[in-house]
Design a protein around this motif. Structure first.
Motif, short mmCIF file in Angstrom:
data_model
loop_
_atom_site.label_atom_id
_atom_site.label_comp_id
_atom_site.label_asym_id
_atom_site.label_seq_id
_atom_site.Cartn_x
_atom_site.Cartn_y
_atom_site.Cartn_z
N GLU A 1 39.52 43.56 41.83
CA GLU A 1 40.61 44.52 42.01
C GLU A 1 40.23 45.87 41.41
N ASN A 2 40.95 46.90 41.84
CA ASN A 2 40.73 48.27 41.35
C ASN A 2 39.26 48.66 41.45
N GLU B 1 37.42 41.52 48.59
CA GLU B 1 37.37 40.07 48.57
C GLU B 1 36.37 39.56 49.59
N HIS C 1 41.91 49.07 46.45
CA HIS C 1 42.71 48.22 45.58
C HIS C 1 42.04 46.86 45.38
N LEU C 2 41.40 46.37 46.44
CA LEU C 2 40.89 45.00 46.39
C LEU C 2 39.64 44.86 47.26
#
Length: 149
Positions: free
Chosen positions: A2-3, A109, A106-107
């Motif tokens: 994240e971030n 994945e 933000h993310l």
């Protein structure tokens, strides 16, 4: 992760021939000094174009220890699109590695698409210039990165 703060580098991350004669401790200190500069900006993800060589495994090891994700082999043709999408500026020298040149998400994945794995950058900040998805694949069907908006 994240971030995410993302850098697109355009400088070599390997030692030149003068470093071959240096002691291992000097090499290690040089690499750690450069990684410290990178980490000080808040960067935790580095994109590396195919034209940039990353042959020094010490670099990759210490970047992993510093928890900086490395995405190699970004297609040269995709650089302009990636920088516009991520709202980042290419960095041509370690001395120019500053926080204002980093893109943000933000993310990030990892997920599977078809037979391969992809990295998805989601909830990007300050998207103004592009609104498409981008999947970067290598010639051997390994998915290196995807930018889904």
């Amino acid at each position: 992760m994240e971030n995410v703060k993302i850098a697109l580098i355009q400088f070599q991350m390997m030692m030149d021939t003068t470093w071959i004669l240096k002691k291992e401790e000097e090499k290690k200190n040089h690499i750690l000094g450069m990684i410290q500069k990178i980490k000080a900006t808040g960067c935790n993800t580095i994109l590396i174009p195919k034209t940039i060589l990353v042959t020094d495994h010490l670099w990759l090891h210490y970047l992993a220890v510093a928890k900086i994700m490395v995405i190699k082999d970004v297609e040269r043709d995709a650089i302009e699109y990636v920088t516009k999408t991520l709202n980042c500026l290419p960095i041509s020298n370690i001395e120019h590695f500053t926080a204002d040149k980093l893109g943000q998400a933000h993310l990030v994945e990892e997920s599977s698409i078809g037979d391969g794995m992809v990295l998805k950058f989601t909830l990007l900040k300050d998207i103004r210039r592009t609104t498409h998805s981008l999947i970067i694949r290598s010639f051997d069907q390994l998915v290196l990165c995807t930018l889904l908006l």
